[in-house]
Structures are given as C-alpha cells and as structure tokens.
Write an enzyme that holds these catalytic residues in place. Structure first.
Site, PDB file in Angstrom:
ATOM      1  CG  LEU A  75      -1.902  -1.225   1.281  1.00 37.06           C
ATOM      2  CD1 LEU A  75      -2.829  -1.097   2.469  1.00 37.06           C
ATOM      3  CD2 LEU A  75      -2.664  -1.496   0.004  1.00 37.06           C
ATOM      4  CB  CYS A  76       4.429   2.115   0.244  1.00 33.07           C
ATOM      5  SG  CYS A  76       4.691   2.182   2.003  1.00 33.07           S
ATOM      6  CG  HIS A  77       1.077   6.281  -2.814  1.00 37.38           C
ATOM      7  ND1 HIS A  77       0.659   6.347  -1.500  1.00 37.38           N
ATOM      8  CD2 HIS A  77      -0.036   6.376  -3.566  1.00 37.38           C
ATOM      9  CE1 HIS A  77      -0.657   6.469  -1.473  1.00 37.38           C
ATOM     10  NE2 HIS A  77      -1.104   6.500  -2.709  1.00 37.38           N
ATOM     11  CD  GLU A 114       8.745   6.019   0.787  1.00 40.80           C
ATOM     12  OE1 GLU A 114       7.948   5.460   0.017  1.00 40.80           O
ATOM     13  OE2 GLU A 114       8.347   6.653   1.796  1.00 40.80           O
ATOM     14  CG  ASP A 128      24.761 -10.147   4.443  1.00 39.44           C
ATOM     15  OD1 ASP A 128      24.660 -11.357   4.765  1.00 39.44           O
ATOM     16  OD2 ASP A 128      25.130  -9.786   3.316  1.00 39.44           O
TER      17      ASP A 128
END
Length: 163
Positions: A75-77, A114, A128
C-alpha cells in the site's frame, strides 16, 4: 477512534488516493542503532573486512531500499525521491554504529516509510557483512526522528527518544 486511512468502510485494505493532495516538499529522517563487539569494531576501523567497505555497501543498500519501498511495503505509493542520504557513525568505545537516513521529495505523500526502510536495510547490510566476525550483532532503536511537510505538518521525536 479515527478511521484508518488504509482500510475501506468494508474492512478491505486500500491504497490511499493522494491525487487531490497538494504537492509539497516532504522530508523524513529515521535511525537505527547497531551494537557490535570490539573485534568487529577493530575489523571496521582497520579496513580489513574481507567483504570490502562495509559502510559504502550499507549506504548503497539504504539508498536502494528507499527507492524500492513501495515494492516491499504493501500500500505504499511509488515515489520519485529527490534525495536519499545514509550517514553512518561508529562510536568505537561504545561499540555502536548509528545509521541515519534522510529522504526528501516534492510530492503528494510523505516519505516516512522510505526513511525507515533505508535505515533498516542499511543496518541489515552491516549485519550481513559482519556476521562472519560476530553472530550476536543487535539492531535496535529503529525509529522515525522527524518528518516535515504535508497536511499533518511536522513531527520531531523527543530528545530522549533519539539514540
């Protein structure tokens, strides 16, 4: 309780329609904190990490993550970001790396997700790359520090809420 913006009257998940919103300059900052041991600190300071420049890779990963947020978070634009920065600071004595992401655009919706995605992926990249040296690295304190622009205005985290 106020109505959730991503839930329809029928209880279905929806993407918010931002087409009628004004374009404004929007900016968000987020952070993550990474706790490492002195052996990991030493490998970073010496620049002898066998996988290469850990901080350079984390910066690139964070920037890429910000650009791909709409692919990762439902649902993020998809957004046309105008700026993404990842600042990394190592506190050798404390064994901590602070990740600070800043994301900016001129658009119709905010960039908080973001900024948070960028900080978290930069931190995960450090994990990592360093996991061969240390398995018990802890990533914590992922949070929004501030946001500016848009209808809801400004948000600045309390000083005590910052790493």
């Amino acid at each position: 309780m106020s109505q959730l913006s991503h839930i329809s009257a029928k209880g279905e998940a929806v993407m918010v329609d931002v087409s009628d919103k004004s374009e404004t300059t929007r900016m968000a900052k987020a952070q993550a904190l990474i706790k490492i041991n002195q052996q990991t600190v030493a490998s970073l300071v010496a620049g002898e990490h066998h996988k290469g420049d850990v901080f350079a890779c984390a910066r690139i990963a964070g920037i890429q993550a910000a650009k791909k947020t709409s692919d990762l978070i439902p649902l993020c634009h998809p957004l046309m970001l105008s700026k993404v920065t990842i600042d990394l600071s190592l506190d050798e004595a404390a064994g901590e790396i602070k990740v600070l992401s800043t994301v900016k655009l001129k658009g119709q919706t905010g960039v908080e997700m973001e900024a948070l995605t960028a900080a978290s992926v930069a931190a995960l990249t450090i994990y990592d790359m360093c996991k061969a040296v240390q398995k018990d690295i802890v990533i914590s304190e992922l949070k929004l520090l501030e946001k500016h622009g848009g209808k809801s205005g400004e948000f600045i985290a309390n000083e005590g809420d910052k790493c």
